[in-house]
Scaffold this motif. Structure first.
Motif: not given
Lengths: 292, 401
Positions: A22-24, A37-39, A198-200, A225-226
């Motif tokens: 969720x943070x990212x 949405x691609x995360x 991206x890192x997170x 969920x995120x």
């Protein structure tokens, strides 16, 4: 009672991973008012990079780090090449582009790494702890997950609170025009925001994968969920995202444990709609009106 | 589905039921949209000749199209028949989605899930009440999907952009869980088998007299296309009518639309409901064509594929919806063959199509945000406008000279 305790502990462990994810989303939303949405798919892809390296005999932690770096780079490249042109356009265009990223990475992973279930090795033991003779389902692996997320969050906090770079990033997110006038390189800050996200996200993906079976679609539920966790927290608050993540983590764990594993996502949908209809600004919103 | 109302707002033609109950303050204001549909008459215009009425024009066009499909089905191989049947179930879904997203400005990732509702209603009814006429099954499928769509639409009407996308994404990821949860009734992972509709003897012999043998495959494709064209007909009338103008007005400027007396919430819910009904038709036909309703057919990738189809055609264009549906059917085959030729195994090759959809979504949004049809139409309109300007300038200089 012991069951309940166990579920709660597991729920918290899971919740921290959701919180990281969720943070990212929040990181990106604050900077560019876009939901990526691609995360989840980006994170999944980096997890497969790690898995591939491990299978080639590379050291586990080296592969772990490689995946994080890959996540960082992918985030930056995506922002620079395809998000920048739609940042100012209608919001629906940005949504469609990120969905394109989503399906692109899922398909690419299926082609490169195969569409089958593969097991991702766990960093730590997967047998439950038993402090003082009480058998818990909480595993060392869960503790590692929680610790990893906490460390990452602290790093983020330090970055944003105590460094000039963090201040510049906050300024760029707060008001692009003003920040630019004050000499902040807004474009670079936005790219950095996406790269950090991206890192997170990659970290969250690795933590979800640890000790589990992975396949290209394994992050599909995490994006839901995120997202819901982030919305619960108001989409632009970091503490809100953490609380939202914990709430979703506990809800999903209780639901799976007590009856309905198949209906978890629908329950989360209900939470999402209830939040958006009753408190569109998130749980901690002041009375500022927000268009959802 | 609602009755299409005529293009002329001044004639007391039947308006859709949901709109009929409005307070009478809802007057049509084509100015709001900036660009009234091609069928919208200028205020004070004479009634049009019969053949130029939108309803008649659309009716003739669609009847012609159906005839063309029948001839096409006769001319091509059984394999192509199967592909056309496949395309027939994509068309209603894509058309419904393009109207929702392009005309009303709501994005939905839940249309795959809505198709699932239609497909499972079809399969469940046929399994538990064998011998139900297909028409009844179809109507049931449309009804349940419409109800689900209306419920989702009520929630969706308050959301926009990323929030709406996230909520419908949750629906798309979550709904297949129901099929797994109620394994006894809905068949779990395996899904339910569907016995496809068969032609009545009367129709079969009638068809045999004109064209020749009517295979089952051909019949399904025919039914699918008849439905697809009916959906296109209704939608094309709807979007050139007052309802369609309201939808566009809401999309373009909520405040202006509200000032013009349009009930924004009702307009949004109606758009979502109509779109869901289209997805219901699509789901029912999907079940009939593939003879199966299983959760694996309704993944999030299906929803995103539908999105890719409307994006490549151009948001809001029905012609674009047909082109997009064609892409969904013919592109996977081409690229999968290509992939297999490059030495990929079948499951890898099958993923090239979604890969292309992803690229399409990104590239079209960056390069031609109006889609294929939209871009061509824009170019045409721009040229037309430039010509008119030139003619105007020429006339003026002549006057002065």
């Amino acid at each position: 009672v012991q069951d309940f305790l166990n579920f709660t502990l597991t729920g918290i462990a899971v919740g921290f991973v959701y919180a990281a994810f969720a943070l990212c989303l929040v990181l990106i939303f604050r900077a560019t008012r876009i939901i990526n949405f691609g995360q989840g798919a980006q994170a999944m892809f980096t997890t497969f990079i790690a898995l591939d390296l491990i299978q080639r005999g590379v050291n586990y932690w080296l592969a772990f780090a490689a995946a994080l770096v890959a996540g960082f780079i992918i985030g930056a490249v995506i922002e620079r090449t395809i998000i920048r042109p739609v940042e100012t356009g209608p919001e629906i265009n940005a949504v469609i582009v990120t969905l394109g990223v989503f399906v692109f990475f899922v398909a690419l992973a299926s082609i490169l790494f195969g569409n089958t279930l593969q097991s991702f090795p766990a960093a730590f033991s997967r047998s439950g702890l038993s402090p003082g003779g009480v058998q818990l389902t909480l595993r060392p692996l869960d503790l590692f997950n929680i610790a990893a997320v906490l460390i990452a969050m602290t790093a983020l906090l330090v970055l944003f609170r105590f460094t000039t770079l963090g201040l510049q990033m906050r300024a760029a997110a707060f008001g692009q025009e003003v920040a630019r006038l004050l000499g902040v390189r807004v474009g670079s800050m936005l790219t950095l925001g996406w790269a950090l996200a991206g890192l997170f996200g990659s970290l969250a993906g690795l933590l979800v994968a640890g000790g589990e079976l992975v396949f290209p679609g394994y992050m599909d539920f995490l994006i839901v969920f995120g997202f819901v966790a982030a919305v619960l927290g108001g989409l632009d608050s970091f503490p809100g995202a953490v609380v939202g993540g914990l709430i979703i983590g506990l809800t999903t764990t209780y639901m799976s444990a007590y009856r309905q594993p198949e209906l978890v996502t629908l329950a989360v949908l209900v939470i999402l709609l209830a939040t958006l209809l009753l408190r569109p600004g998130g749980l901690f919103s002041s009375s500022v009106a927000r268009k959802v | 589905v609602t009755t299409p109302s005529g293009p002329d707002p001044r004639q007391p033609e039947p308006t859709p039921a949901d709109d009929g109950s409005s307070s009478g303050g809802v007057t049509t204001t084509p100015e709001v949209t900036g660009a009234p549909g091609p069928g919208a008459p200028a205020p004070g215009a004479e009634p049009r000749p019969f053949l130029q009425k939108t309803l008649v024009r659309h009716g003739l066009l669609h009847a012609g199209a159906l005839l063309g499909i029948v001839l096409l089905l006769e001319a091509i191989s059984p394999f192509r028949n199967a592909q056309l049947a496949q395309m027939a179930y994509f068309v209603p879904a894509v058309a419904g989605l393009t109207v929702l997203t392009g005309i009303n400005g709501q994005i939905s990732l839940g249309h795959g899930a809505l198709m699932m509702v239609g497909a499972y209603t079809t399969a469940y009814t046929l399994e538990n009440a064998e011998g139900t006429p297909f028409v009844v099954v179809l109507l049931l499928a449309i009804l349940t999907t419409t109800i689900v769509g209306a419920v989702v639409g009520v929630a969706a009407a308050r959301l926009h952009g990323p929030y709406l996308a996230g909520a419908t994404l949750a629906l798309a990821v979550g709904l297949p869980g129901i099929a797994l949860k109620f394994e006894d009734a809905l068949g779990g992972e395996q899904g339910l088998r569907v016995s496809p509709p068969r032609p009545t003897d009367g129709f079969e012999s009638f068809y045999a007299n004109i064209f020749g043998d009517l295979s089952n495959q051909k019949f399904i494709a025919l039914v699918g296309w008849a439905l697809a064209i009916a959906v296109l007909f209704l939608l094309s009338n709807l979007i050139t009518s007052r309802v369609g103008r309201d939808w566009r007005a809401v999309r373009d400027d909520e405040v202006a639309a509200q000032l013009a007396g349009i009930n924004i919430g009702r307009s949004r819910v109606l758009a979502f409901t109509v779109s869901a009904a289209c997805a219901g038709v699509a789901g029912c036909m999907l079940a009939a064509v593939t003879r199966l309703a299983a959760p694996g057919s309704f993944t999030i990738v299906l929803s995103i594929s539908l999105l890719a189809a409307i994006v490549i055609g151009g948001l809001g264009s029905l012609v674009g919806a047909i082109l997009g549906s064609a892409m969904l059917v013919f592109l996977p085959q081409v690229v999968t063959d290509f992939g297999a030729g490059q030495g990929l195994n079948s499951s890898q090759a099958a993923n090239i199509a979604p890969l292309v959809y992803g690229i399409v979504l990104v590239v079209v949004m960056l390069v031609a945000p109006f889609g294929l049809v939209g871009t061509i139409r824009r170019k045409y309109l721009e040229r037309k406008a430039r010509k008119m300007l030139e003619a105007f300038a020429a006339a003026q200089s002549q006057q002065q000279g």
